[in-house]
Design a protein around this motif. Sequence first.
Motif, short mmCIF file in Angstrom:
data_model
loop_
_atom_site.label_atom_id
_atom_site.label_comp_id
_atom_site.label_asym_id
_atom_site.label_seq_id
_atom_site.Cartn_x
_atom_site.Cartn_y
_atom_site.Cartn_z
N SER B 47 0.84 -1.21 0.00
CA SER B 47 0.00 0.00 0.00
C SER B 47 0.87 1.25 0.00
O SER B 47 0.60 2.21 -0.73
N ASP B 166 -5.67 -0.69 -4.77
CA ASP B 166 -5.14 -1.25 -3.53
C ASP B 166 -6.14 -2.26 -2.95
O ASP B 166 -7.10 -1.88 -2.29
N GLU B 167 -5.90 -3.50 -3.23
CA GLU B 167 -6.77 -4.60 -2.76
C GLU B 167 -8.25 -4.30 -3.02
O GLU B 167 -9.06 -4.27 -2.09
MG LIG Z 1 -2.18 -2.60 2.19
#
Ligand SMILES: [Mg+2]
Lengths: 227, 245
Positions: B47, B166-167
């Motif tokens: 991240s 991000d995910e």
């Molecule tokens: Mg992360």
Amino acid sequence: MNSFINVAVKYRALLLGGAKITLIVSAFTILFGLIFGILMALMKMSKIRPFRYFANVYVEFIRGTPVLVQIFLVYYGLPMMGVEIPSLMLGDVDISRLLSGILALVINSTAYNCEIVRAGIQSVNHGQTEGALALGLSPVRTMTAIIFPQAMKNILPSLGNEFITIIKTSSQISVIGIADLMYTADTIRGISFKPMEPLVIVAIIYFIITECISFILRRIEKRMKVY
Amino acid sequence: MAETEVILTIRNLTKNYNTLSVLKKIDLDVRKGEVIAIIGPSGSGKSTFLRCINAMEQVSGGSIEFHGTQIVKQKNLQQIRAEIGMVFQHFNLFPHMTVLKNITYAPMKIRKTPREEAEKSAMELLRKVGLEDKSGVYPDTLSGGQQQRVAIARALAMKPEILLFDEPTSALDPEMVGEVLNVMKKLATTGMTMLVVTHEMGFAREVADKVAFMDEGRIMEYGSPKQVFEETENERVKAFLRKML
Ligand SMILES: [Mg+2]
Ligand SMILES: Nc1ncnc2c1ncn2[C@@H]1O[C@H](COP(=O)(O)OP(=O)(O)OP(=O)(O)O)[C@@H](O)[C@H]1O
């Protein structure tokens, strides 16, 4: 009962004058207290350490001391610090006293509003700031268009309470000779030798004012519940 | 795929939080139209890496060059962020705006796109993510999968050169992961440059052109999905993949 109505009718000019002063003082205090409260909240959340420090000390001090002390401190303190508010009469209203009374109340409510606004802003999920900034929105626009409208939803009820508190607290400025509602009650008691009647009448007027404010705020709150 | 021009060059990128060193000399070239999957264990800095790329995080050292300009030294962060979009795990849609306004707000304010044009292209984007009938509702009335698709549409509305994810499916119920991955797959075929942090190994394997395996702030393994998933000799990569698959 008759005696109450008699007093109310006989001294209606005094009472109306007092109510007017109370409304003026409250309106200015609410307006400027809100503006400075928002600024103070921004300072308290600022990245700049002295700003944060100042805001912290300010809020703690104001919330930790009686408003009556603050009123006297402003009233006697300002001239001693060399700040002379020129003596000015507008009709039978002493503007310089009025100003120092409003100033004291603004100083007081700024601290409480600061906490309300800060708590409201911080209750907005941090993801909102991230989402806005990641789109390329400026920090100012992120605050005003994304965070603040959402914070308002949490802020409004507490702010409403604070506004009502201001109206009630404003009665304390009668101690420096401002002819507000509370002062009027004293005056009427002095000339009529009746202690109860003017107090009850004044209480009712305060109650009507605060109920009106509550009503308006409830309407605004409802409006904001669209999402 | 023919080699396209490099639009993002990352060299020696480091990031520290006080004494904690989170990114340790990362190098990466991103070519136009490439889809790079970033995989790796929790806390490896994935991240943080993405956030450095769109200037959401200040880097501690090294350089990130986007079309020849240094993001690190760039004063105008807003401009960088408008060019490099981001999609978050938790969508971060604006709850006080309708779906349509969520999408049109930034283009209208930043790109000064006229309302009519912004709304027209927003509707087009909503059609692409399969939500054209949701333009007038508030995000809270949508499912997680739908919200994430709106978030993708919102990011695309700025016409970014690169899109960071991000995910994007980690916060979703399992039955909604597919619909979001499908939108991303479709996006990949349109030539969008994408950096995707993901735990979806299937997506990384099938859709990505390159896979970067991050561990302890470094890119430990980098290559085609085949190289990373099948041919790696690196024990940490193997151990991670065993756990994930
Ligand atoms: Mg992360
Ligand atoms: N704002 C911060 N302050 C201090 N440390 C941070 C901060 N943000 C992240 N870290 C630390 O940096 C390291 C990397 O975090 P990061 O979120 O980039 O990892 P990640 O690979 O995305 O993990 P995950 O898969 O759990 O999302 C972690 O050890 C984390 O605790």
